[in-house]
Scaffold this motif. Structure first.
Motif, PDB file in Angstrom:
ATOM      1  N   GLN A 149      25.364  66.704 -44.969  1.00  0.00           N
ATOM      2  CA  GLN A 149      25.371  65.634 -43.966  1.00  0.00           C
ATOM      3  C   GLN A 149      26.601  64.750 -44.133  1.00  0.00           C
ATOM      4  O   GLN A 149      26.550  63.627 -44.636  1.00  0.00           O
ATOM      5  CB  GLN A 149      24.065  64.840 -44.056  1.00  0.00           C
ATOM      6  N   ASP A 165      29.442  64.166 -36.792  1.00  0.00           N
ATOM      7  CA  ASP A 165      28.618  63.779 -37.931  1.00  0.00           C
ATOM      8  C   ASP A 165      27.478  64.777 -38.069  1.00  0.00           C
ATOM      9  O   ASP A 165      26.599  64.851 -37.205  1.00  0.00           O
ATOM     10  CB  ASP A 165      28.070  62.367 -37.721  1.00  0.00           C
ATOM     11  N   ALA A 167      24.968  64.705 -39.792  1.00  0.00           N
ATOM     12  CA  ALA A 167      23.656  64.055 -39.877  1.00  0.00           C
ATOM     13  C   ALA A 167      23.028  63.889 -38.493  1.00  0.00           C
ATOM     14  O   ALA A 167      21.817  63.661 -38.380  1.00  0.00           O
ATOM     15  CB  ALA A 167      23.792  62.694 -40.550  1.00  0.00           C
TER      16      ALA A 167
END
Length: 440
Positions: A149, A165, A167
């Motif tokens: 992540q 990103d 995540a």
């Protein structure tokens, strides 16, 4: 060496959207003297059909997009299994058992909380006993790749610098519960092992590319240069998805679209370069530059192919349409003269012989009531064939002297009486090809 690939799924006929991807990758390889791989993505045994494999090859051959070798993913399942084992040993692959309904509920809950709707990795918290119970109750689960992540960055050949990103992205499913290997894993393994250096595909793959970069790095491969072209829309900006069935390459071919017309349009559409008809594949390749393409959705009006196809056909020589002229019954000795006379009025190769019926005496004269006496008198001043290139001028001069008509009032009724059409080839070229004297 530069190596590119086109990886269609043989679950249907390829359409203009697929062609854009194939063409870009093909041009990159050919411009660099590299390798272009046709890779058949047939890991779905239920939907993949051999007839579509043959159709894909036939469509590419029609366009002259030759490949250096063919690969089939269904023959490489052992390689994907080995990659999956490697990821398991690294702790980057885990099994999960949520049903589609459970996943949907989780996504809705996250959205209500203002969070991105990504998989919550609940399966990672299961004990071995809990995993065994899930297998007993639900059977095999799906296998997900555990993303690091962190931000995933690359410089895209069209979109520029991209940063995603991880995540905000769900751990991707790479193997389904029924054991089918999905594109995300198969493509990574193939690109790595086949030495693919450049990948061009649609902008709907951007997030997928981010996850694939991490998988490639986890397996120790080299990340290719990625580029994501814009998606096509209709001429009013509408989605093409509902129309793609009518934009299959074989349907365009059946309508008479010429390969170079289609390639010329698709090779520049969405770029800063003008769409111009190219005479050869080499001309297409010579001016191709990925950096000239933009990210905005690209409008495609398939009607643009009509005048471009006509221009291709009109540049052909009679020998190029010999089969069509023979089918129409054009005598071999007249084919050159016939084609020189009519080709400026032909829109598709299939219509190359359409005018012969007119010249052979099959035209239905079109005569307005008010012109009937005039045309009858004019035809009385026309002798029997054979006619020459001078016949039209001599005849119309004689008619002008006899009737006093001139200009459009003279020429149009005579054209309509001879050909039955208001437009067409120069009448000086038509007259020597007439096999019979026109009659009312």
């Amino acid at each position: 060496m530069i190596t590119t690939r086109f990886a269609p799924s043989p679950t249907g006929y390829i359409h203009v959207g697929n062609l854009r991807t194939a063409l870009f990758n093909w041009m990159i390889a050919r411009k660099a003297g590299g390798t272009f791989i046709l890779r058949i993505d047939d890991t779905d045994p239920e939907r993949s059909k051999e007839e579509y494999v043959d159709a894909i090859k036939e469509d590419l051959e029609w366009l002259g997009l030759t490949w250096d070798r063919v690969e089939r993913q269904s023959e490489r399942l052992d390689r994907y299994a080995e990659a999956a084992d490697t990821l398991r040993q690294m702790g980057r692959f885990y099994e999960a058992w949520e049903t589609p309904t459970e996943l949907d509920l989780k996504r809705k809950k996250q959205l209500n909380m203002g969070k991105p709707p990504v998989y919550d990795r609940a399966a990672l918290a299961l004990s071995e006993d809990e995993k065994a119970r899930m297998r007993a109750e639900r059977g095999a689960g799906v296998w997900r790749f555990k993303l690091d992540q962190e931000r995933i960055d690359w410089t895209d050949g069209i979109l520029g610098d991209i940063s995603i990103d991880a995540a905000s992205v769900s751990d991707p499913v790479l193997i389904r519960a029924d054991g089918q290997v999905l594109y995300t894993l198969a493509s990574v393994v193939d690109d790595t092992e086949m030495g693919v250096t450049h990948v061009v595909r649609g902008s709907d793959h951007v997030t997928n590319t981010a996850t694939q970069i991490q998988i490639i790095e986890a397996l120790g491969g080299s990340v290719p240069s990625f580029a994501h072209h814009s998606l096509l829309t209709g001429p009013q900006g509408e989605a093409l998805s509902k129309r793609l069935g009518t934009l299959a390459l074989r349907d365009l071919r059946a309508k008479g679209v010429e390969p170079m017309a289609l390639l010329s349009l698709m090779a520049r559409l969405g770029s800063s370069d003008p769409v111009e008809l190219r005479a050869s594949h080499d001309e297409l390749i010579e001016g191709f530059d990925l950096s000239h393409f933009g990210a905005a959705p690209t409008k495609l009006d398939i009607e643009d192919l009509t005048p471009m196809t006509a221009r291709v056909v009109q540049m052909l020589e009679s020998g190029d349409v010999a089969a069509e002229l023979a089918t129409a019954g054009v005598p071999e000795g007249l084919r050159d003269a016939y084609w020189q006379a009519v080709r400026g009025n032909i829109e598709t190769r299939a219509g190359a012989g359409d005018w012969w019926n007119v010249f052979a005496g099959g035209a239905e004269p079109v005569v307005a009531d008010e012109d009937r006496d005039f045309v009858a008198e004019a035809l009385g001043l026309l002798g029997e064939p054979p006619y020459s290139a001078e016949t039209w001028g001599n005849w119309t001069n004689a008619v002008k002297e006899a009737t006093g008509r001139k200009g459009k009032q003279l020429f149009m009724p005579l054209r309509l009486a001879v050909t039955g059409r208001a437009r067409g080839p120069e009448m000086a070229d038509v007259m020597p090809l007439l096999q019979k004297k026109p009659k009312l």
